[in-house]
Write an enzyme that holds these catalytic residues in place. Structure first.
Site, PDB file in Angstrom:
ATOM      1  N   LYS A  25       0.838  -1.199   0.000  1.00 48.44           N
ATOM      2  CA  LYS A  25       0.000   0.000   0.000  1.00 48.44           C
ATOM      3  C   LYS A  25       0.879   1.257   0.000  1.00 48.44           C
ATOM      4  O   LYS A  25       0.663   2.167  -0.800  1.00 48.44           O
ATOM      5  CB  LYS A  25      -0.898  -0.030   1.243  1.00 48.44           C
ATOM      6  N   ARG A  94      -3.236   3.107   8.567  1.00 51.66           N
ATOM      7  CA  ARG A  94      -3.540   1.943   7.726  1.00 51.66           C
ATOM      8  C   ARG A  94      -2.375   0.979   7.682  1.00 51.66           C
ATOM      9  O   ARG A  94      -1.236   1.381   7.470  1.00 51.66           O
ATOM     10  CB  ARG A  94      -3.826   2.401   6.288  1.00 51.66           C
ATOM     11  N   GLY A 103      -8.584  -7.402   4.090  1.00 50.41           N
ATOM     12  CA  GLY A 103      -9.418  -7.571   5.272  1.00 50.41           C
ATOM     13  C   GLY A 103      -8.709  -8.135   6.479  1.00 50.41           C
ATOM     14  O   GLY A 103      -9.333  -8.425   7.486  1.00 50.41           O
ATOM     15  N   MET A 105      -6.016  -6.756   8.241  1.00 49.37           N
ATOM     16  CA  MET A 105      -5.652  -5.797   9.277  1.00 49.37           C
ATOM     17  C   MET A 105      -6.414  -4.496   9.020  1.00 49.37           C
ATOM     18  O   MET A 105      -6.379  -3.952   7.929  1.00 49.37           O
ATOM     19  CB  MET A 105      -4.146  -5.568   9.263  1.00 49.37           C
ATOM     20  N   ARG A 338      -3.497  -0.996  -6.473  1.00 49.06           N
ATOM     21  CA  ARG A 338      -2.764  -2.262  -6.373  1.00 49.06           C
ATOM     22  C   ARG A 338      -3.190  -3.136  -7.545  1.00 49.06           C
ATOM     23  O   ARG A 338      -4.229  -2.886  -8.167  1.00 49.06           O
ATOM     24  CB  ARG A 338      -3.067  -2.970  -5.055  1.00 49.06           C
ATOM     25  N   HIS A 454     -16.658  -7.979   1.319  1.00 50.22           N
ATOM     26  CA  HIS A 454     -15.742  -8.976   1.867  1.00 50.22           C
ATOM     27  C   HIS A 454     -16.001 -10.363   1.291  1.00 50.22           C
ATOM     28  O   HIS A 454     -15.093 -11.050   0.816  1.00 50.22           O
ATOM     29  CB  HIS A 454     -15.874  -8.996   3.393  1.00 50.22           C
ATOM     30  N   SER A 771       9.699 -44.623 -14.881  1.00 51.92           N
ATOM     31  CA  SER A 771       8.553 -43.792 -14.522  1.00 51.92           C
ATOM     32  C   SER A 771       8.305 -43.965 -13.032  1.00 51.92           C
ATOM     33  O   SER A 771       8.130 -45.082 -12.555  1.00 51.92           O
ATOM     34  CB  SER A 771       7.332 -44.226 -15.335  1.00 51.92           C
ATOM     35  N   CYS A 839       4.286 -40.958 -12.950  1.00 48.48           N
ATOM     36  CA  CYS A 839       2.910 -41.259 -13.335  1.00 48.48           C
ATOM     37  C   CYS A 839       2.003 -41.388 -12.123  1.00 48.48           C
ATOM     38  O   CYS A 839       0.842 -41.729 -12.234  1.00 48.48           O
ATOM     39  CB  CYS A 839       2.845 -42.506 -14.203  1.00 48.48           C
ATOM     40  N   TYR A 859       9.055 -35.596 -18.074  1.00 50.94           N
ATOM     41  CA  TYR A 859       7.618 -35.309 -18.168  1.00 50.94           C
ATOM     42  C   TYR A 859       6.914 -35.678 -16.862  1.00 50.94           C
ATOM     43  O   TYR A 859       7.467 -36.414 -16.032  1.00 50.94           O
ATOM     44  CB  TYR A 859       6.980 -36.086 -19.328  1.00 50.94           C
TER      45      TYR A 859
HETATM   46  P1  ADP Z   1      -7.996  -1.933   3.351  1.00 50.93           P
HETATM   47  O1  ADP Z   1      -6.623  -2.443   3.227  1.00 50.93           O
HETATM   48  O2  ADP Z   1      -8.883  -2.748   4.187  1.00 50.93           O
HETATM   49  O3  ADP Z   1      -8.582  -1.569   2.003  1.00 50.93           O
HETATM   50  P2  ADP Z   1      -7.471   0.857   3.698  1.00 50.93           P
HETATM   51  O4  ADP Z   1      -6.347   1.311   4.511  1.00 50.93           O
HETATM   52  O5  ADP Z   1      -7.274   0.908   2.234  1.00 50.93           O
HETATM   53  O6  ADP Z   1      -7.900  -0.576   4.175  1.00 50.93           O
HETATM   54  O7  ADP Z   1      -8.680   1.778   4.140  1.00 50.93           O
HETATM   55  C1  ADP Z   1      -9.996   1.408   4.349  1.00 50.93           C
HETATM   56  C2  ADP Z   1     -10.901   2.397   3.677  1.00 50.93           C
HETATM   57  O8  ADP Z   1     -10.681   3.712   4.180  1.00 50.93           O
HETATM   58  C3  ADP Z   1     -10.690   2.476   2.206  1.00 50.93           C
HETATM   59  O9  ADP Z   1     -11.925   2.635   1.569  1.00 50.93           O
HETATM   60  C4  ADP Z   1      -9.855   3.684   2.029  1.00 50.93           C
HETATM   61  O10 ADP Z   1     -10.027   4.259   0.772  1.00 50.93           O
HETATM   62  C5  ADP Z   1     -10.356   4.592   3.139  1.00 50.93           C
HETATM   63  N1  ADP Z   1      -9.329   5.502   3.568  1.00 50.93           N
HETATM   64  C6  ADP Z   1      -8.104   5.202   4.016  1.00 50.93           C
HETATM   65  N2  ADP Z   1      -7.402   6.292   4.304  1.00 50.93           N
HETATM   66  C7  ADP Z   1      -8.196   7.341   4.036  1.00 50.93           C
HETATM   67  C8  ADP Z   1      -8.023   8.750   4.117  1.00 50.93           C
HETATM   68  N3  ADP Z   1      -6.891   9.279   4.529  1.00 50.93           N
HETATM   69  N4  ADP Z   1      -9.050   9.521   3.756  1.00 50.93           N
HETATM   70  C9  ADP Z   1     -10.212   8.976   3.351  1.00 50.93           C
HETATM   71  N5  ADP Z   1     -10.437   7.655   3.250  1.00 50.93           N
HETATM   72  C10 ADP Z   1      -9.448   6.851   3.586  1.00 50.93           C
HETATM   73 MG    MG Z   2      -7.798  -0.408   0.784  1.00 46.19          MG
END
Ligand code: ADP
Ligand code: MG
Ligand code: MG
Length: 883
Positions: A25, A94, A103, A105, A338, A454, A771, A839, A859
């Site tokens: 990220k 984040r 999902g 962390m 990503r 999710h 084989s 085989c 093979y």
């Molecule tokens: P995940 O890895 O679960 O996608 P993220 O860190 O990307 O978690 O964030 C969860 C949500 O919060 C995402 O929709 C992201 O776009 C939003 N988000 C994260 N940081 C900000 C920010 N600084 N301002 C507004 N929205 C944010």
């Molecule tokens: Mg995200």
């Protein structure tokens, strides 16, 4: 002097190459800043900081100054101040590991709010509702993620307010009520956490950063890594990003989009957005979002900008991107990009399309399609011609079809699946705590949530069918029912989930095996270009051979002859052979069998014209062809029921019983079978070889190019091999002389007992190919009888960690693999060009294929249906992508 290590990076200092250090990220956010895209200012604490913190939490003190100065930088860039002032700076905290773990962390948004700053925020935004909405979200997320306060209590309060106000969605709760919600939330926090909600933003920040670092070790994340074979030593980075607000009104919103359709691969901007919403709302399935194309009409300028940015991102990354964005008062911000997760079908289409577009080369394309995805493409679909009762239609979130009994709880799903039931997990929506249930289920259906919910994301990753956002049904978790109108489906009822069309069907619909698309064929043919291992198939009939060819097999690696004797017209002849007392009686039965065997071999050799066919001589113990003792006893009892004990029919049954008794072995697996049969009864193997050569001569007459190879099972010492080589060569010579025609053939052996592997050099003097029969080799190396082991203790062995995996599924490299390596080395010492294959069932298992590649085999041979998986695996093995 010690070099001072850098643990904190601003976005300006990073780029996409730095994923290991900055996490996926963070590295991508930094890269987008390099591209000049509208990313809110922020910085990253590195994965190394996470690992340091894991060793000693006090480590954080030593870098905290740097965190503070980085916050000051953000303050300068945004003109806001953290923790105080007229215009408060809020941030998101984040997590982001080097490998994306969806999902796993959780993120905390709106960090920095307290009773004071919320009022300032309300003033600068001129929107009290927004400020308190942000605050209540913050308390909830922070409470949950940082201090483990269960989210349900908060949700209940919110539900209570909504219902007493008579509104459906949380954005309809007015400001003055949100003030009350916030007060209630703080009480809940205190009640559950045991202390007051921390008002100091710096304390909030510190706690949140620590929570992210700690979350690397939470059981959910550990499980995910274990299931996906992600090393535990990577660590996660922390991204601190200044907040932008999608919940400031109707000119705001938040969304997720893909540069191509992640379900079918179509080149289009695909995704969803929610007006007046923040971050998680889209993913959590709180409200069902709108398709992104609607932005064209509601926010045309923003849409155009988004389209341009996402198109450029895809070009830069040369892969389909999954992008998160937020619109604050008509201004677009990009919050994440990503490489997008995609269904198996989409992976194939996107790979092929991108080659055609000149974006990537063939090798990259092959690398983008995994063995698991190829396996998924061989998944089933609902038969379109069948009549089905449609319960409801939702979103086609993950393709494929699954039939099973409904359950409503992840733990139940696991339990029921353990009992051998196929289960469909039905939930209003799923969350990371349900992950084990998603794994156990055949398919998933949710009543809420979009294509990026999710449930949808996880199901696509697992290749499980999923229908999400199926809003026409009500899923009641307490009553354990799915209802639509007066139709009620209860726990245990069977339904069908058609993730390809989004339909949920009542009852078990007929399913159809998947078919090959042109793109699929293309990727497989490209993978053949990069593979070193060939892929052959195991097959006993012309039909198998036809299928093997259609799936791209380059030969038959194992044609088992015993199945040919099981047919109803042959079994009696076979039994006559077994009970025969004299050589003459045996010959008579053999002569009859030979006529039929010639047809068998003719059929399969002809179907495989131009390609090698390895025919294995009779392998199983003879008792397998005999009736069961109990059946014989019953038959005898019936025949003698009238008191007449001595009829010819009764005598015949007695004779068979005596033979069955005589054939009994204490350890049939290690008993009188394989080449041992042919040494004791040479006429049996002679008959089989003669049948092969008679078929060969017919095909030679027809001018068809064939490559027959005769394989001796269960050879352990060179004299066994020598015996058969002589016998077969003599028979061949005889046929050539009598017919005046020449033909080619090879004689080789299976390597399936440890002794054979250890004296492979001696055996290679007489064998023209090897084989590996890794099923028997695994049995004999471990001393496990497979059926007994799998039935009685292997499950426990895996559960208790005695063995990491079932060695019959994934080839054991440390024992069986070493024997194979010895055999390869010794065999090739005698004959450098010795053809060596595998085989056993392992020949279709990706990890085992990677081993075969490294071990220098020529093979792998597997079941025809697994040939595509083996082809892509062979290519990935050659590229070093498969370990
Ligand atoms: P995940 O890895 O679960 O996608 P993220 O860190 O990307 O978690 O964030 C969860 C949500 O919060 C995402 O929709 C992201 O776009 C939003 N988000 C994260 N940081 C900000 C920010 N600084 N301002 C507004 N929205 C944010
Ligand atoms: Mg995200
Ligand atoms: Mg065997």
């Amino acid at each position: 002097m010690n070099e001072v290590k850098k643990y904190v990076y601003s976005f300006e200092e990073g780029n996409a190459e730095m994923k290991d250090l900055l996490g996926g990220k963070g590295a991508n956010l930094a890269q987008m800043v390099q591209y000049g895209l509208p990313v809110p200012p922020g910085f990253i604490l590195t994965t190394e900081a996470c690992l340091k913190y894991g060793e000693d939490p006090a480590f954080l003190d030593s870098v905290w100054d740097k965190v503070v100065s980085s916050m000051k930088d953000i303050e300068k860039k945004t003109g806001k101040t953290f923790g105080s002032g007229e215009n408060p700076l809020l941030v998101s905290v984040r997590s982001g590991a080097p490998i994306s773990m969806p999902g796993m962390m959780d993120t905390v948004l709106n960090l920095g709010l307290n009773d004071e700053s919320v009022e300032s925020l309300a003033r600068v935004a001129d929107d009290r509702r927004f400020a308190f909405d942000s605050f209540r979200r913050f308390i909830q997320m922070y409470g949950n993620v940082v201090h483990g306060v269960n989210g349900d209590a908060f949700e209940e309060v919110l539900e209570h307010f909504k219902s007493s106000l008579g509104v459906k969605f949380d954005n309809e709760i007015p400001a003055e009520k949100l003030v009350e919600v916030v007060a209630r939330f703080k009480e809940i926090f205190k009640e559950k956490a045991g202390f007051d909600f921390p008002a100091d933003p710096w304390q909030q920040l510190r706690n949140a950063v620590e929570a992210v670092f700690k979350s690397w070790g939470n059981p959910r994340a550990v499980t995910y890594r274990r299931l996906h074979k992600i090393p535990h030593t990577l660590g996660t980075a922390v991204n601190i990003v200044s907040m932008v607000y999608g919940n400031l009104g109707d000119d705001c919103g938040t969304g997720v989009c893909f540069t191509r359709n992640p379900s079918d691969g179509t080149k289009e901007l695909y995704g969803e957005f929610l007006i007046n919403a923040q971050g998680e709302d889209v993913v959590a399935g709180i409200r069902t979002p709108l398709p992104i194309v609607q932005m064209k009409t509601t926010m045309p300028e923003v849409y155009n900008e988004l389209f341009e940015i996402t198109t450029n991102l895809e070009k830069a990354y040369k892969d389909m991107q999954d992008i998160e964005f937020t619109i604050e008062r008509n201004k677009l911000y990009i919050l994440q990009t990503r490489n997008g997760k995609r269904s198996a079908g989409a992976a194939v289409k996107i790979a092929v399309d991108m080659v055609a577009e000149g974006l990537i080369d063939k090798k990259t394309a092959v690398g983008r399609v995994t063995p698991e995805q190829v396996e998924m493409l061989l998944h089933r679909q609902v038969d379109p011609t069948a009549e089905n009762e449609v319960l409801a239609k939702g979103l086609p979130a993950s393709p494929g079809a699954g039939v099973g009994v409904v359950c409503f709880d992840a733990d139940d799903a696991v339990e029921m699946a353990k009992d051998g039931q196929k289960v469909i997990l039905a939930r209003p929506e799923t969350c990371p705590d349900d992950i084990h249930g998603l794994f156990a289920a055949e398919a998933i259906v949710t009543s809420r949530g979009g294509m990026t919910s999710h449930a949808a994301v996880v199901a696509r990753g697992l290749g499980k069918p999923c229908v999400s956002g199926c809003e026409d049904i009500t899923i009641d978790l307490n009553k354990e029912t799915i209802t639509r109108g007066d139709k009620v489906i209860r726990k245990g009822d069977t339904i069908t989930v058609d993730g390809s069309t989004g339909r949920v069907l009542v009852g078990g619909a007929p399913l159809m095996e998947a078919s090959f698309s042109d793109d699929f064929q293309t990727v497989l043919s490209w993978s053949d270009e990069f593979a070193r291992l060939q892929v052959w198939a195991n097959g006993d009939t012309p039909e198998d051979a036809k299928r093997a060819r259609a799936f791209g097999a380059k030969g038959i690696g194992l044609c088992r002859t015993e199945h040919m004797f099981m047919a109803t017209d042959r079994l009696p002849v076979m039994q006559r052979l077994v009970v025969a007392d004299t050589y003459e009686e045996r010959l008579e039965a053999l002569e009859e069998l030979k006529v039929m065997q010639v047809e068998d071999f003719y059929g399969i050799l002809k179907e495989m014209h131009g390609l090698p066919v390895i025919i294995r001589l009779l392998d199983p113990p003879l008792h397998e062809f005999m009736p069961k003792e109990r059946d014989l006893e019953e038959e005898l009892a019936e025949l003698t029921a009238d008191g007449n004990e001595n009829t010819p029919a009764a005598d015949k049954v007695r004779k068979i019983m005596a033979k069955v008794e005589a054939l009994k072995e204490s350890n049939p697996m290690l008993g009188f079978r394989g080449c041992r049969l042919g040494i004791v009864y040479p006429e049996i193997s002679a008959m089989q070889s003669s049948a092969i050569f008679e078929a060969v001569l017919r095909l030679v007459d027809e001018g068809i190019e064939i490559h027959p190879e005769i394989m001796i099972p269960l050879v352990g010492v060179k004299t066994e091999m020598e015996f058969f080589r002589k016998q077969i060569d003599e028979i061949a010579k005889d046929y050539m002389e009598k017919s005046g025609k020449k033909f080619n053939y090879l004689v080789g052996t299976m390597i399936e007992v440890p002794h054979a592997a250890l004296v492979a050099d001696q055996i290679a003097e007489y064998a023209e190919f090897f084989s590996f029969g890794t099923n028997d080799l695994t049995q004999t190396t471990f001393g496990y009888s497979r059926d007994d082991a799998e039935g009685k203790f292997l499950g426990q062995y895996e559960e208790k960690g005695i063995l990491p995996v079932n060695p019959f599924h994934e080839l054991d490299r440390e024992g069986v693999g070493v024997l194979m390596e010895i055999a390869v080395e010794k065999g090739r010492k005698v004959d450098p060009n010795l053809s060596i294959g595998i085989c056993g069932e392992h020949g279709g298992n990706p990890s085992s294929i990677a081993f075969c590649h490294t071990a220098g085999l020529n093979y792998v041979s597997c079941s025809p249906f697994r040939v595509p998986v083996a082809r892509i695996s062979a290519a990935h093995a050659a590229m070093g992508r498969l370990k």
